[in-house]
Design an enzyme around this catalytic site. Structure first.
Site, short mmCIF file in Angstrom:
data_model
loop_
_atom_site.label_atom_id
_atom_site.label_comp_id
_atom_site.label_asym_id
_atom_site.label_seq_id
_atom_site.Cartn_x
_atom_site.Cartn_y
_atom_site.Cartn_z
N TYR A 109 0.80 -0.96 0.10
CA TYR A 109 0.30 0.06 -0.16
C TYR A 109 0.76 1.21 0.19
CZ TYR A 109 -2.95 3.56 1.72
OH TYR A 109 -3.84 4.70 1.74
N GLU A 197 -2.84 7.83 -4.23
CA GLU A 197 -2.92 6.48 -3.48
C GLU A 197 -2.74 5.32 -4.51
OE1 GLU A 197 -6.05 4.47 -0.25
OE2 GLU A 197 -6.81 4.36 -2.06
#
Ligand code: GDP
Ligand code: MN
Length: 387
Positions: A109, A197
């Site tokens: 992530y 992101e």
């Protein structure tokens, strides 16, 4: 402003960030054509909507052959995709991204966003990437590494090292990760992003870092200097009433309740929404017509509120400073005459030319309820909307 994954990946490419090769399709045949260029590699077909959680909602499909890609695209295009981010009504899929499927060793992530608490930029990474990052953040927050970057000093090599060590990188991965983070930070600042992101950022079977997903949001207040980003705007993904409001420079956000409200000033609008809730009702929107609103803006705002079928009552709360009460009253009367009001409208106003404003409302012959004060206004509209 939000953009689609395929658009975000175009931007990433421009900054040298590795992304899977692919193309966007609006019809199934196009998806097959793109898949035919993948030379027998696995193919991923991904729904393009402005919401995450597509994988779990059935919007991401892995297939083997171009005809299968066409079939998957046929099933995804036109479907109403429901994910934890779309709400129960879901989102109609109009485009798919067709990409070469990669062999994944590990899903990580990665994200960046402005951090209000430190007035800086926070960069986050985690080894526990993939589709359950919300759960990781809630249950095992220690698995997410965070570094604070001072925007004036910029990203420093120690920031990147701290992230890379946290991800247990060494050697080649460390090197490519450092270069990637540097470029992503540059992109983030160049484009006044409010979120960047990459989830997952993957390590492929041949030990390469690739951005498999990409989400970029932009600060609306900076869009005037990013015409290239404005060109990415997809009005199909936005609420039609919000789009109309933005054309009139109105700050309107649609919500789930049934009390429409029109207020001048964002702070006053927030306080008004609190009072509506306190009176036992739910606001249908946030609308700040702005301190210097004209009668025309008031008229447009009022019309937008009334065109929301959920609205069962309207509260107009104006403190007449720059926007004088008589101008407001004029706008309300004109809008009411044009649109026709089917629901109770309660008005609370104070300030410059309030007497003249009240007189205009009274003489209009319209059924407008003038409240004594703000609390009284909130209670009146909540009661009327119920009945
Ligand atoms: P999201 O669910 O909306 O965040 O969509 P993502 O783009 O993150 O895709 C969801 C999941 O699909 C990823 O976490 C991967 O597990 C899987 N996925 C997407 N592309 C590929 C690929 O090329 N190869 C493999 N093996 N899995 C993929
Ligand atoms: Mn994702």
């Amino acid at each position: 402003m939000k953009i689609h994954e395929y658009q975000a990946k175009d931007i990433l490419r421009g900054y040298g960030i590795p992304v899977p090769r692919g193309g966007v399709a609006e019809i199934p045949e196009m998806a097959r054509k793109i898949a035919e260029g993948m030379e027998g590699k696995p193919i991923v077909v991904k729904a393009q909507i402005h919401a995450g959680g597509r994988g779990k909602g059935g919007g991401v499909r892995m297939v083997r052959t171009p005809p299968e890609a066409e079939k998957a695209a046929k099933e995804i295009l036109g479907m109403t995709l429901i994910t934890h981010q779309t709400g129960p009504e879901g989102r109609l899929v109009r485009k798919v991204l067709v990409e070469e499927g990669l062999q994944i060793d590990k899903e990580l992530y990665f994200s960046m966003l402005p951090d209000r608490a430190s007035a800086g930029i926070v960069v986050m990474a985690s080894e526990a990437g993939g589709m359950d990052i919300e759960e990781v953040a809630a249950k095992t927050p220690e698995k997410i590494i965070k570094v604070q970057v001072n925007p004036l000093l910029g990203l420093q090599p120690y920031h990147t090292r701290q992230l890379a060590f946290g991800l247990n990188f060494d050697g080649e991965l460390m090197k490519s990760f450092s270069a990637m983070v540097k470029n992503l930070f540059q992109l983030f600042c160049d484009y006044d992003c409010s979120l960047l992101e990459i989830n997952p950022l993957v390590i492929t079977a041949d030990k390469k870092l690739v951005a498999l997903d990409a989400k970029i949001n932009f600060d609306d207040n900076a869009l005037f200097r990013h015409k290239d980003i404005l060109a990415y705007r997809d009005l199909d993904e936005e609420d039609p009433l919000e789009v109309e409001a933005s054309n009139y420079n109105l700050n309107y956000i649609k919500m789930d309740g049934n009390i429409g409200n029109m207020v001048n000033g964002a702070g006053l609008a927030m306080a008004t929404m609190d009072l509506i809730k306190l009176a036992g009702a739910e606001p249908a929107n946030f609308l700040d017509v702005g301190g210097g609103a004209s009668a025309e803006m008031v008229e447009n705002g009022f019309r937008i509120i009334l065109s929301d079928p959920n609205v069962k009552g309207v509260l107009i709360n104006i403190f007449g400073g720059i926007l004088r009460c008589d101008v407001l009253a004029q706008g309300v009367v004109e809008a009411a005459n044009k649109v026709g009001i089917q629901v109770p409208v309660v008005i609370r106003m104070e300030g410059t030319n309030v007497e003249k404003g009240r007189q205009i409302l009274e003489e209009s012959g319209l059924n407008l309820i003038v409240a004594k004060n703000l609390k009284d206004a909130a209670q009146k509209v909540a009661t009327l909307a119920k009945g």
